[in-house]
Design a protein around this motif. Structure first.
Motif, PDB file in Angstrom:
ATOM      1  N   SER A 121      61.988 -27.630 -22.941  1.00  0.00           N
ATOM      2  CA  SER A 121      60.557 -27.872 -23.146  1.00  0.00           C
ATOM      3  C   SER A 121      60.344 -28.690 -24.414  1.00  0.00           C
ATOM      4  CB  SER A 121      59.794 -26.547 -23.260  1.00  0.00           C
ATOM      5  OG  SER A 121      58.501 -26.760 -23.788  1.00  0.00           O
ATOM      6  N   LEU A 122      59.629 -29.802 -24.289  1.00  0.00           N
ATOM      7  CA  LEU A 122      59.353 -30.642 -25.452  1.00  0.00           C
ATOM      8  C   LEU A 122      58.557 -29.886 -26.511  1.00  0.00           C
ATOM      9  CD1 LEU A 122      59.337 -33.418 -26.846  1.00  0.00           C
ATOM     10  CD2 LEU A 122      57.264 -33.967 -25.536  1.00  0.00           C
ATOM     11  N   ALA A 123      57.580 -29.073 -26.092  1.00  0.00           N
ATOM     12  CA  ALA A 123      56.763 -28.325 -27.041  1.00  0.00           C
ATOM     13  C   ALA A 123      57.606 -27.332 -27.832  1.00  0.00           C
ATOM     14  CB  ALA A 123      55.644 -27.588 -26.294  1.00  0.00           C
ATOM     15  N   VAL A 124      58.566 -26.692 -27.172  1.00  0.00           N
ATOM     16  CA  VAL A 124      59.451 -25.747 -27.863  1.00  0.00           C
ATOM     17  C   VAL A 124      60.299 -26.482 -28.893  1.00  0.00           C
ATOM     18  CG1 VAL A 124      61.381 -24.142 -27.589  1.00  0.00           C
ATOM     19  CG2 VAL A 124      59.484 -24.114 -25.957  1.00  0.00           C
ATOM     20  N   ARG A 125      60.810 -27.661 -28.500  1.00  0.00           N
ATOM     21  CA  ARG A 125      61.621 -28.439 -29.441  1.00  0.00           C
ATOM     22  C   ARG A 125      60.826 -28.790 -30.695  1.00  0.00           C
ATOM     23  NH1 ARG A 125      64.106 -32.997 -25.663  1.00  0.00           N
ATOM     24  NH2 ARG A 125      62.893 -32.007 -24.025  1.00  0.00           N
ATOM     25  N   GLU A 126      59.579 -29.210 -30.491  1.00  0.00           N
ATOM     26  CA  GLU A 126      58.759 -29.607 -31.635  1.00  0.00           C
ATOM     27  C   GLU A 126      58.478 -28.422 -32.557  1.00  0.00           C
ATOM     28  OE1 GLU A 126      55.291 -31.513 -30.097  1.00  0.00           O
ATOM     29  OE2 GLU A 126      56.276 -33.465 -29.969  1.00  0.00           O
TER      30      GLU A 126
ATOM     31  N   ALA B 125      60.193 -25.618 -32.808  1.00  0.00           N
ATOM     32  CA  ALA B 125      61.451 -25.150 -33.414  1.00  0.00           C
ATOM     33  C   ALA B 125      61.815 -26.022 -34.607  1.00  0.00           C
ATOM     34  CB  ALA B 125      62.578 -25.153 -32.384  1.00  0.00           C
ATOM     35  N   THR B 126      61.630 -27.339 -34.456  1.00  0.00           N
ATOM     36  CA  THR B 126      61.914 -28.253 -35.569  1.00  0.00           C
ATOM     37  C   THR B 126      60.989 -27.977 -36.733  1.00  0.00           C
ATOM     38  OG1 THR B 126      62.470 -29.912 -33.901  1.00  0.00           O
ATOM     39  CG2 THR B 126      62.279 -30.670 -36.172  1.00  0.00           C
ATOM     40  N   GLY B 127      59.716 -27.728 -36.438  1.00  0.00           N
ATOM     41  CA  GLY B 127      58.769 -27.402 -37.506  1.00  0.00           C
ATOM     42  C   GLY B 127      59.125 -26.106 -38.209  1.00  0.00           C
ATOM     43  N   ALA B 128      59.584 -25.109 -37.458  1.00  0.00           N
ATOM     44  CA  ALA B 128      59.977 -23.834 -38.067  1.00  0.00           C
ATOM     45  C   ALA B 128      61.170 -24.015 -38.998  1.00  0.00           C
ATOM     46  CB  ALA B 128      60.307 -22.817 -36.981  1.00  0.00           C
ATOM     47  N   LEU B 129      62.163 -24.797 -38.557  1.00  0.00           N
ATOM     48  CA  LEU B 129      63.329 -25.054 -39.414  1.00  0.00           C
ATOM     49  C   LEU B 129      62.933 -25.842 -40.653  1.00  0.00           C
ATOM     50  CD1 LEU B 129      66.016 -25.839 -36.707  1.00  0.00           C
ATOM     51  CD2 LEU B 129      66.059 -23.941 -38.332  1.00  0.00           C
ATOM     52  N   ARG B 130      62.037 -26.783 -40.471  1.00  0.00           N
ATOM     53  CA  ARG B 130      61.568 -27.559 -41.625  1.00  0.00           C
ATOM     54  C   ARG B 130      60.905 -26.642 -42.647  1.00  0.00           C
ATOM     55  NH1 ARG B 130      57.099 -28.391 -44.990  1.00  0.00           N
ATOM     56  NH2 ARG B 130      57.425 -30.377 -46.046  1.00  0.00           N
ATOM     57  N   ASN B 131      60.034 -25.732 -42.193  1.00  0.00           N
ATOM     58  CA  ASN B 131      59.352 -24.835 -43.116  1.00  0.00           C
ATOM     59  C   ASN B 131      60.312 -23.853 -43.770  1.00  0.00           C
ATOM     60  OD1 ASN B 131      56.987 -26.107 -42.542  1.00  0.00           O
ATOM     61  ND2 ASN B 131      56.089 -24.458 -41.331  1.00  0.00           N
ATOM     62  N   LEU B 132      61.316 -23.410 -43.021  1.00  0.00           N
ATOM     63  CA  LEU B 132      62.334 -22.536 -43.618  1.00  0.00           C
ATOM     64  C   LEU B 132      63.013 -23.219 -44.792  1.00  0.00           C
ATOM     65  CD1 LEU B 132      64.281 -20.718 -40.746  1.00  0.00           C
ATOM     66  CD2 LEU B 132      63.263 -19.654 -42.753  1.00  0.00           C
TER      67      LEU B 132
END
Length: 631
Positions: free
Chosen positions: A68-73, A75-82
């Motif tokens: 899912s493209l939305a999940v990828r986006e 997930a990337t945002g979550a890793l960025r914030n981490l």
């Protein structure tokens, strides 16, 4: 904690526990919600350890390649914030759990799909993976999409600005195509704040890779970079943010009115009807009491809004511009060999009336090339930086306080002020008095800094602000003293500053505070009728030299005492009244012992070099005071 609804039943669970159970969930909506929840919650750094302990990174990594493209986006945002909200160890933990493998695959897919992606901050190992994976070309292709996808280009520009800093291994990959892409961004003419941020990041990247630019074009590049930073600093955030907030309100009112008209035409309930229905919503029992269930998780989702994004981009661009100027003004640190030469200097080089320079020798003005110096002056960078050191305008603060989603901008505005003060410190250390406007301009700047410190008691308690303003004040007072320009701080202000600094946990704040006492005291010692003030300064410095827990602060206080009481009738009288000789004789063996016991394991070679010099100076200064007493 979050409240989830499964088959009509509400369950309250911790988000770290929620993540593992949803990362493999068959529903893409559930997986996306899990990532979005983490993305929001980890913005509070205290929540991060719980996620790391439950292998959140290991679960999030594969979701970068979710179907899912939305999940990828998300997930990337979550890793960025981490990575952005955590400490360096968080980035290292991410690399340890092999997040770079799915991220590399994701970036390669960007080249094919040309979709929006986010990038996270790098560690040394992540940089190495980036360099060896040939990702530079991929990121540059994302940057080139700026005419029709500025958000993707900004993500790419953030990545380039990060990976090109202090990364000589990558410079050999910076070819003409890379430089052309950066220059094209710099020449873009769009006036929105997103493109302002994009141009600022491109300017910073060009400065980072200046060693790869042909010599014949470096002057042109430098001027373009500084011009870009100058135009960014020209923008008045204090005026623009209220306008953007007003525009957002107008847009919301317009869209709400239009939606109400459509609902009425269709016979659907109005917002007032919905409120009445909400009041009749089913209630559950909790702890024996009836409570209404709230299933709205919108506060956990990423913030949207065109005007808020514009305001955020503006503040990010200005903060980044100031940070780039600091890099432009700062030269490389001295080599280890230079420190060894400094530390092993022969004591015989010191004259009978002089002392080796101690800390002041290690903080001498930096040297700027004529081209850099000229570019900074031609674009009025010192004046624009000084302007940014002012407190955020009350109007902008007020409109941000009115909405929780805008409230985050207050911290960004305060950070810009601190970055501007740090930038001012670098400029003062890199330029001479004449380039900065001469005595009148410097005195005006000193009065401005004094107002910042003593005109806002709440701000002076903030460590980031205090650290920045006191370092700028030290540099400015040092410049005034070197040119025999009268200083503007009263004795009461000096003591107030000293007291505030001694309560601060940041070592650099305490170091700069005692240095300011030394600079001001050394100037006053040349004037008549200042003995009483010198006594007050001397007692404060002796207190710090004796009681502070950090050897570097002890040493700076001693160095300041040498400056204050080195010469002059007023200084001699003050030294006798506070029993300076006796106090220093008592302190000498304690200071030597602390260097011997704590020095090698706790302090770096540069600090040890300074402390060794101060130890020598202390012995010689005691000898000088003994001669004064025998007069």
């Amino acid at each position: 904690m979050i409240l989830l609804c499964f088959s009509g039943c509400f369950v309250l669970i911790r988000v770290p526990d929620f993540m593992p159970c949803c990362s493999d969930h068959p529903s893409a909506d559930v997986r996306e919600f899990a990532c979005a929840s983490i993305s929001r919650v980890v913005q509070l750094s205290q929540n991060i350890p719980g996620f790391l302990q439950r292998d959140a990174v290991r679960k999030l990594g594969p979701m970068l390649l979710d179907r899912s493209l939305a999940v990828r986006e998300t997930a990337t945002g979550a890793l960025r914030n981490l990575s952005a909200c955590g400490v360096q160890e968080v980035c290292e933990d991410m690399v340890k759990h092999d997040v770079m493998t799915p991220l590399t695959a994701l970036l390669r897919e960007v080249r094919r799909r040309r979709r929006r992606r986010r990038f996270y901050e790098s560690s040394s190992q992540a940089l190495s993976v980036f360099n060896k994976s040939g990702l530079l070309d991929v990121v540059v292709q994302c940057l080139e999409r700026h005419p029709d996808n500025v958000e993707l280009a900004i993500s790419a520009a953030h990545c380039l600005h990060t990976v090109t800093e202090d990364n000589p291994e990558l410079l050999c990959s910076v070819n003409a195509a890379v430089l052309a892409a950066l220059e094209n961004v710099l020449l873009s003419s769009q006036a929105d704040m997103a493109h302002t941020l994009l141009r600022t990041l491109a300017a910073g990247t060009l400065w980072n890779v200046k060693g790869s630019i042909p010599a014949a074009r470096q002057a042109q590049m430098l001027n373009a970079v500084v011009a870009t930073l100058s135009r960014c600093l020209d923008l008045d955030a204090g005026a623009l943010i209220p306008k953007l907030r007003e525009a957002e309100d107008a847009r919301h009112k317009s869209s709400t009115a239009a939606a109400d008209l459509e609902d009425q035409a269709a016979g659907e309930p109005t917002p007032e009807d919905e409120m009445e229905e909400e009041e009749e919503a089913p209630k559950q029992k909790r702890n024996g009491k009836a409570v209404k269930v709230d299933s709205d998780f919108s506060d956990l989702l990423p913030v949207s809004g065109q005007e808020l994004r514009e305001a955020t981009a503006l503040l990010t661009a200005q903060q980044t511009s100031l940070e780039i100027i600091v890099n432009v003004c700062c030269s490389d640190d001295p080599s280890d060999d230079e420190w060894e030469e400094e530390s092993s200097s022969d004591e015989s080089d010191m004259g009978p009336d002089g002392l080796c320079d101690g800390l002041s020798n290690l903080m001498s003005p930096l040297c700027l090339s004529a081209e850099v110096h000229g570019a900074l002056i031609n674009h009025s960078i010192p004046e624009k930086v000084l302007k940014k050191t002012e407190f955020p305008p009350k109007e902008a603060l007020a409109v941000c306080q009115q909405d929780p989603s805008w409230r985050r901008l207050i911290k960004k505005m305060q950070r810009i002020q601190s970055r501007a003060l740090t930038c001012l410190h670098s400029i003062l250390s890199a330029m001479d008095a004449e380039s900065l406007g001469g005595p009148a301009a410097l005195q005006e700047a000193a009065q401005h800094l004094s107002k910042l410190v003593f005109g806002n008691t709440e701000a002076s308690k903030e460590e980031e602000f205090l650290e920045a303003v006191i370092s700028a004040m030290r540099s400015l007072l040092q410049m005034l003293a070197s040119k025999n320009i009268p200083q503007c701080m009263t004795a009461e202000q000096l003591m107030s500053l000293s007291e505030a600094a001694t309560r601060c946990d940041v070592v650099s704040v305490r170091v700069n505070a005692v240095a300011i006492l030394g600079i001001t005291g050394g100037t006053l010692a040349k004037e008549k009728g200042t003995a009483a003030t010198l006594e007050m300064i001397g007692r404060a410095l002796l207190q710090v030299a004796t009681k502070d827990v950090d050897l570097v602060v002890n040493g700076e206080a001693l160095d300041a005492l040498f400056d204050v009481f080195a010469d002059g009738e007023e200084a001699e009288a003050a030294a006798k009244n506070i029993n300076l000789l006796t106090s220093l004789k008592t302190l000498q063996p304690v200071f030597k012992s602390k260097i011997r016991k704590e020095g090698r394991g706790k302090y770096n070679p540069q600090q040890l070099c300074v402390l060794d010099n101060i130890k020598v100076n202390l012995r010689r200064f005691i000898g000088y005071l003994e001669k004064v007493v025998k007069k």
